[in-house]
Design a protein around this motif. Sequence first.
Motif, PDB file in Angstrom:
ATOM      1  N   ASP A  13       0.848  -1.193   0.000  1.00 32.00           N
ATOM      2  CA  ASP A  13       0.000   0.000   0.000  1.00 32.00           C
ATOM      3  C   ASP A  13       0.886   1.247   0.000  1.00 32.00           C
ATOM      4  N   ALA A  14       0.283   2.395   0.288  1.00 29.70           N
ATOM      5  CA  ALA A  14       1.002   3.667   0.203  1.00 29.70           C
ATOM      6  C   ALA A  14       2.156   3.755   1.208  1.00 29.70           C
ATOM      7  N   VAL A  15       2.025   3.106   2.359  1.00 29.51           N
ATOM      8  CA  VAL A  15       3.099   3.129   3.352  1.00 29.51           C
ATOM      9  C   VAL A  15       4.347   2.454   2.792  1.00 29.51           C
ATOM     10  N   ASP A  16       4.159   1.300   2.154  1.00 28.97           N
ATOM     11  CA  ASP A  16       5.287   0.589   1.557  1.00 28.97           C
ATOM     12  C   ASP A  16       5.916   1.395   0.427  1.00 28.97           C
ATOM     13  N   GLU A  17       5.070   2.000  -0.382  1.00 31.22           N
ATOM     14  CA  GLU A  17       5.582   2.773  -1.516  1.00 31.22           C
ATOM     15  C   GLU A  17       6.394   3.976  -1.038  1.00 31.22           C
ATOM     16  N   HIS A  18       5.926   4.629   0.019  1.00 28.93           N
ATOM     17  CA  HIS A  18       6.680   5.751   0.585  1.00 28.93           C
ATOM     18  C   HIS A  18       8.036   5.274   1.091  1.00 28.93           C
ATOM     19  N   ALA A  19       8.063   4.135   1.778  1.00 26.37           N
ATOM     20  CA  ALA A  19       9.316   3.628   2.329  1.00 26.37           C
ATOM     21  C   ALA A  19      10.328   3.364   1.223  1.00 26.37           C
ATOM     22  N   ARG A  20       9.881   2.762   0.154  1.00 32.16           N
ATOM     23  CA  ARG A  20      10.800   2.476  -0.942  1.00 32.16           C
ATOM     24  C   ARG A  20      11.274   3.764  -1.614  1.00 32.16           C
ATOM     25  N   ALA A  21      10.343   4.687  -1.859  1.00 30.65           N
ATOM     26  CA  ALA A  21      10.694   5.928  -2.560  1.00 30.65           C
ATOM     27  C   ALA A  21      11.646   6.798  -1.748  1.00 30.65           C
ATOM     28  N   SER A  22      11.506   6.784  -0.433  1.00 30.95           N
ATOM     29  CA  SER A  22      12.322   7.635   0.429  1.00 30.95           C
ATOM     30  C   SER A  22      13.631   6.981   0.855  1.00 30.95           C
ATOM     31  N   GLY A  23      13.779   5.691   0.558  1.00 29.22           N
ATOM     32  CA  GLY A  23      14.957   4.973   1.006  1.00 29.22           C
ATOM     33  C   GLY A  23      14.856   4.493   2.440  1.00 29.22           C
ATOM     34  N   LEU A  24      13.688   4.680   3.046  1.00 27.85           N
ATOM     35  CA  LEU A  24      13.494   4.236   4.428  1.00 27.85           C
ATOM     36  C   LEU A  24      13.680   2.729   4.565  1.00 27.85           C
ATOM     37  N   GLY A  25      13.091   1.991   3.645  1.00 24.79           N
ATOM     38  CA  GLY A  25      13.195   0.541   3.700  1.00 24.79           C
ATOM     39  C   GLY A  25      12.479  -0.082   2.525  1.00 24.79           C
ATOM     40  N   PRO A  26      12.580  -1.393   2.392  1.00 25.85           N
ATOM     41  CA  PRO A  26      11.943  -2.058   1.258  1.00 25.85           C
ATOM     42  C   PRO A  26      10.439  -2.199   1.466  1.00 25.85           C
ATOM     43  N   ARG A  27       9.715  -2.298   0.388  1.00 29.86           N
ATOM     44  CA  ARG A  27       8.355  -2.818   0.482  1.00 29.86           C
ATOM     45  C   ARG A  27       8.478  -4.263   0.949  1.00 29.86           C
ATOM     46  N   TRP A  28       7.601  -4.683   1.854  1.00 29.84           N
ATOM     47  CA  TRP A  28       7.665  -6.075   2.285  1.00 29.84           C
ATOM     48  C   TRP A  28       7.472  -7.009   1.088  1.00 29.84           C
TER      49      TRP A  28
END
Length: 256
Positions: free
Chosen positions: A181-196
Amino acid sequence: MQSIRIGQDPHFQYLLRLSDTCLILAQRLCEWCGHAPILEEDIALSNMALDLVGQARALLTRAGAVDGRGHDEDQLAFLRGEGDYLNATLAELPRGDFAFTCLRNAVLATLLKLLWQRLQESSDAELAAIAGKAVKEARYHQEHAGDWVVRLGDGTAESRARMQAALAQLWPYTAELFDTDAVDEHARASGLGPRWADLRDEWLAEMQALLAAADLQVPAQGAFLSTGRRGVHSEHMGRILAEMQYLQRSYPGGVW
Protein backbone atom coordinates in the motif's frame (compact mmCIF):
# COMPACT_ATOMS: atom_id res chain seq x y z
CA MET A 1 -7.45 5.61 30.95
CA GLN A 2 -8.02 6.95 27.44
CA SER A 3 -5.95 5.74 24.51
CA ILE A 4 -3.32 8.10 23.15
CA ARG A 5 -3.69 9.75 19.76
CA ILE A 6 -1.08 9.04 17.11
CA GLY A 7 -0.31 10.40 13.65
CA GLN A 8 -0.64 8.89 10.19
CA ASP A 9 2.78 9.76 8.77
CA PRO A 10 3.92 6.85 6.53
CA HIS A 11 7.42 6.86 8.05
CA PHE A 12 5.83 6.42 11.48
CA GLN A 13 3.45 3.72 10.27
CA TYR A 14 6.25 1.78 8.58
CA LEU A 15 8.10 1.68 11.90
CA LEU A 16 4.95 0.61 13.74
CA ARG A 17 4.32 -2.30 11.38
CA LEU A 18 7.70 -3.70 12.26
CA SER A 19 7.71 -2.82 15.96
CA ASP A 20 4.20 -4.12 16.57
CA THR A 21 4.88 -7.41 14.82
CA CYS A 22 7.90 -7.91 17.09
CA LEU A 23 5.99 -6.81 20.20
CA ILE A 24 2.91 -8.96 19.70
CA LEU A 25 4.92 -12.02 18.68
CA ALA A 26 6.98 -11.57 21.85
CA GLN A 27 3.78 -11.51 23.89
CA ARG A 28 2.71 -14.82 22.35
CA LEU A 29 6.12 -16.39 22.98
CA CYS A 30 6.00 -15.29 26.62
CA GLU A 31 2.96 -17.52 27.04
CA TRP A 32 5.29 -20.53 26.74
CA CYS A 33 7.20 -19.60 29.90
CA GLY A 34 6.80 -22.64 32.14
CA HIS A 35 4.91 -24.59 29.48
CA ALA A 36 7.45 -25.63 26.84
CA PRO A 37 7.98 -29.37 26.28
CA ILE A 38 11.56 -29.32 27.62
CA LEU A 39 13.38 -26.97 29.97
CA GLU A 40 15.93 -25.89 27.36
CA GLU A 41 13.12 -24.83 25.04
CA ASP A 42 11.36 -22.96 27.83
CA ILE A 43 14.49 -20.84 28.21
CA ALA A 44 15.06 -20.49 24.45
CA LEU A 45 11.54 -19.22 23.75
CA SER A 46 11.73 -16.78 26.64
CA ASN A 47 15.07 -15.46 25.39
CA MET A 48 13.70 -15.01 21.87
CA ALA A 49 10.74 -13.12 23.31
CA LEU A 50 13.19 -10.82 25.10
CA ASP A 51 15.09 -10.24 21.84
CA LEU A 52 11.84 -9.25 20.14
CA VAL A 53 10.86 -6.95 23.02
CA GLY A 54 14.25 -5.27 22.72
CA GLN A 55 13.74 -4.75 19.00
CA ALA A 56 10.23 -3.40 19.62
CA ARG A 57 11.49 -0.99 22.30
CA ALA A 58 14.12 0.48 20.00
CA LEU A 59 11.66 0.82 17.13
CA LEU A 60 8.93 2.37 19.30
CA THR A 61 11.38 4.91 20.69
CA ARG A 62 12.32 5.88 17.15
CA ALA A 63 8.67 5.90 16.08
CA GLY A 64 7.79 8.23 18.95
CA ALA A 65 10.44 10.68 17.79
CA VAL A 66 9.15 10.54 14.21
CA ASP A 67 5.54 11.05 15.33
CA GLY A 68 6.59 14.10 17.36
CA ARG A 69 3.79 13.92 19.94
CA GLY A 70 6.02 13.19 22.91
CA HIS A 71 5.04 9.54 23.34
CA ASP A 72 7.70 7.22 24.70
CA GLU A 73 8.08 3.50 24.06
CA ASP A 74 5.84 2.52 26.99
CA GLN A 75 2.98 4.77 25.96
CA LEU A 76 3.13 3.50 22.38
CA ALA A 77 3.33 -0.10 23.57
CA PHE A 78 0.50 0.01 26.10
CA LEU A 79 -1.81 2.95 25.48
CA ARG A 80 -2.91 2.71 21.86
CA GLY A 81 -6.32 1.51 20.80
CA GLU A 82 -6.59 -1.78 18.93
CA GLY A 83 -6.91 -0.12 15.51
CA ASP A 84 -3.63 1.74 16.01
CA TYR A 85 -1.59 -1.46 16.26
CA LEU A 86 -0.17 -2.40 12.85
CA ASN A 87 1.27 -5.86 13.40
CA ALA A 88 0.84 -8.66 10.93
CA THR A 89 -2.18 -10.75 11.93
CA LEU A 90 0.02 -13.85 11.99
CA ALA A 91 1.70 -12.58 15.16
CA GLU A 92 -1.53 -12.21 17.14
CA LEU A 93 -2.99 -15.67 16.50
CA PRO A 94 -3.32 -17.76 19.70
CA ARG A 95 -0.27 -19.63 20.94
CA GLY A 96 -1.36 -23.02 19.62
CA ASP A 97 0.73 -26.13 20.17
CA PHE A 98 4.50 -26.38 19.95
CA ALA A 99 4.43 -27.21 16.23
CA PHE A 100 2.35 -24.10 15.53
CA THR A 101 4.75 -21.92 17.52
CA CYS A 102 7.85 -23.30 15.79
CA LEU A 103 6.37 -22.83 12.33
CA ARG A 104 5.14 -19.30 13.08
CA ASN A 105 8.57 -18.43 14.43
CA ALA A 106 10.17 -19.77 11.25
CA VAL A 107 7.81 -17.81 9.00
CA LEU A 108 8.26 -14.50 10.81
CA ALA A 109 11.95 -14.88 11.67
CA THR A 110 12.71 -15.50 7.99
CA LEU A 111 10.85 -12.34 7.04
CA LEU A 112 12.41 -10.29 9.84
CA LYS A 113 15.89 -11.46 8.92
CA LEU A 114 15.38 -10.33 5.33
CA LEU A 115 13.93 -7.01 6.47
CA TRP A 116 16.74 -6.30 8.91
CA GLN A 117 19.33 -7.11 6.24
CA ARG A 118 17.85 -4.50 3.91
CA LEU A 119 17.18 -1.97 6.66
CA GLN A 120 20.88 -1.73 7.45
CA GLU A 121 20.97 0.55 4.38
CA SER A 122 17.98 2.66 5.50
CA SER A 123 17.98 6.42 4.97
CA ASP A 124 16.90 6.60 8.63
CA ALA A 125 20.27 6.27 10.39
CA GLU A 126 18.71 5.19 13.70
CA LEU A 127 16.68 2.46 12.00
CA ALA A 128 19.82 1.27 10.21
CA ALA A 129 21.63 1.02 13.55
CA ILE A 130 18.75 -0.97 15.09
CA ALA A 131 18.82 -3.32 12.10
CA GLY A 132 22.55 -3.96 12.49
CA LYS A 133 21.97 -5.57 15.89
CA ALA A 134 18.58 -7.13 15.22
CA VAL A 135 19.66 -9.06 12.13
CA LYS A 136 21.97 -11.23 14.23
CA GLU A 137 19.12 -12.13 16.57
CA ALA A 138 16.76 -12.86 13.69
CA ARG A 139 19.27 -15.24 12.10
CA TYR A 140 19.40 -17.25 15.32
CA HIS A 141 15.60 -17.25 15.65
CA GLN A 142 15.26 -18.52 12.09
CA GLU A 143 17.84 -21.26 12.58
CA HIS A 144 16.34 -22.38 15.88
CA ALA A 145 12.77 -22.48 14.57
CA GLY A 146 13.85 -24.15 11.32
CA ASP A 147 15.61 -26.96 13.18
CA TRP A 148 12.39 -27.74 15.04
CA VAL A 149 10.25 -27.57 11.89
CA VAL A 150 12.45 -30.21 10.25
CA ARG A 151 12.65 -32.31 13.41
CA LEU A 152 8.87 -32.35 13.84
CA GLY A 153 7.91 -32.54 10.18
CA ASP A 154 10.24 -35.45 9.51
CA GLY A 155 9.64 -37.08 12.88
CA THR A 156 6.92 -39.31 14.25
CA ALA A 157 3.48 -39.72 12.76
CA GLU A 158 2.02 -37.45 15.44
CA SER A 159 4.65 -34.72 15.14
CA ARG A 160 4.28 -34.71 11.35
CA ALA A 161 0.48 -34.50 11.62
CA ARG A 162 0.77 -31.58 14.04
CA MET A 163 3.21 -29.74 11.79
CA GLN A 164 1.04 -30.31 8.72
CA ALA A 165 -1.99 -28.99 10.63
CA ALA A 166 -0.01 -25.91 11.74
CA LEU A 167 1.05 -25.27 8.15
CA ALA A 168 -2.53 -25.45 6.91
CA GLN A 169 -3.64 -23.01 9.61
CA LEU A 170 -0.80 -20.51 9.25
CA TRP A 171 -0.17 -20.35 5.54
CA PRO A 172 -3.27 -18.33 4.54
CA TYR A 173 -2.05 -15.48 6.78
CA THR A 174 1.27 -15.18 4.93
CA ALA A 175 -0.35 -13.34 1.99
CA GLU A 176 -0.78 -10.26 4.20
CA LEU A 177 2.97 -10.03 4.74
CA PHE A 178 3.45 -9.06 1.11
CA ASP A 179 0.43 -6.86 0.50
CA THR A 180 1.51 -3.41 -0.70
CA ASP A 181 0.00 0.00 0.00
CA ALA A 182 1.00 3.67 0.20
CA VAL A 183 3.10 3.13 3.35
CA ASP A 184 5.29 0.59 1.56
CA GLU A 185 5.58 2.77 -1.52
CA HIS A 186 6.68 5.75 0.58
CA ALA A 187 9.32 3.63 2.33
CA ARG A 188 10.80 2.48 -0.94
CA ALA A 189 10.69 5.93 -2.56
CA SER A 190 12.32 7.64 0.43
CA GLY A 191 14.96 4.97 1.01
CA LEU A 192 13.49 4.24 4.43
CA GLY A 193 13.19 0.54 3.70
CA PRO A 194 11.94 -2.06 1.26
CA ARG A 195 8.35 -2.82 0.48
CA TRP A 196 7.66 -6.07 2.28
CA ALA A 197 6.45 -7.39 -1.08
CA ASP A 198 9.98 -6.94 -2.46
CA LEU A 199 11.12 -9.69 -0.10
CA ARG A 200 8.49 -12.24 -1.10
CA ASP A 201 10.51 -14.24 -3.64
CA GLU A 202 13.52 -14.59 -1.33
CA TRP A 203 11.30 -15.39 1.64
CA LEU A 204 9.36 -18.00 -0.34
CA ALA A 205 12.55 -19.65 -1.59
CA GLU A 206 13.86 -20.00 1.97
CA MET A 207 10.52 -21.29 3.26
CA GLN A 208 10.19 -23.79 0.41
CA ALA A 209 13.66 -25.12 1.15
CA LEU A 210 12.81 -25.48 4.84
CA LEU A 211 9.48 -27.19 4.20
CA ALA A 212 11.08 -29.54 1.68
CA ALA A 213 13.68 -30.54 4.31
CA ALA A 214 10.78 -31.23 6.68
CA ASP A 215 8.99 -33.26 3.98
CA LEU A 216 6.06 -30.83 4.04
CA GLN A 217 4.22 -29.40 1.05
CA VAL A 218 3.67 -25.67 0.55
CA PRO A 219 -0.13 -25.13 0.52
CA ALA A 220 -1.78 -23.30 -2.34
CA GLN A 221 -2.46 -19.63 -1.64
CA GLY A 222 -6.17 -18.79 -1.54
CA ALA A 223 -8.03 -15.51 -1.84
CA PHE A 224 -8.08 -14.82 1.92
CA LEU A 225 -6.19 -11.69 2.99
CA SER A 226 -5.83 -10.68 6.64
CA THR A 227 -5.41 -6.97 7.41
CA GLY A 228 -3.61 -6.50 10.73
CA ARG A 229 -0.91 -4.33 9.11
CA ARG A 230 -3.68 -1.84 8.32
CA GLY A 231 -5.10 -1.90 11.86
CA VAL A 232 -8.01 -4.28 11.19
CA HIS A 233 -7.38 -7.31 13.37
CA SER A 234 -8.68 -10.75 14.17
CA GLU A 235 -10.89 -11.40 17.18
CA HIS A 236 -7.77 -12.47 19.09
CA MET A 237 -6.15 -9.04 19.19
CA GLY A 238 -8.51 -7.52 21.74
CA ARG A 239 -7.85 -10.37 24.15
CA ILE A 240 -4.08 -10.11 23.92
CA LEU A 241 -4.20 -6.33 24.41
CA ALA A 242 -6.51 -6.65 27.42
CA GLU A 243 -3.87 -8.77 29.11
CA MET A 244 -0.89 -6.78 27.86
CA GLN A 245 -2.28 -3.35 28.76
CA TYR A 246 -4.00 -4.16 32.03
CA LEU A 247 -1.32 -3.00 34.49
CA GLN A 248 -0.48 0.24 32.67
CA ARG A 249 -4.12 1.23 32.28
CA SER A 250 -4.96 0.32 35.88
CA TYR A 251 -2.00 2.25 37.32
CA PRO A 252 -1.25 5.03 34.78
CA GLY A 253 2.36 6.09 34.75
CA GLY A 254 3.35 3.45 37.25
CA VAL A 255 7.08 2.72 37.52
CA TRP A 256 9.08 0.05 39.29
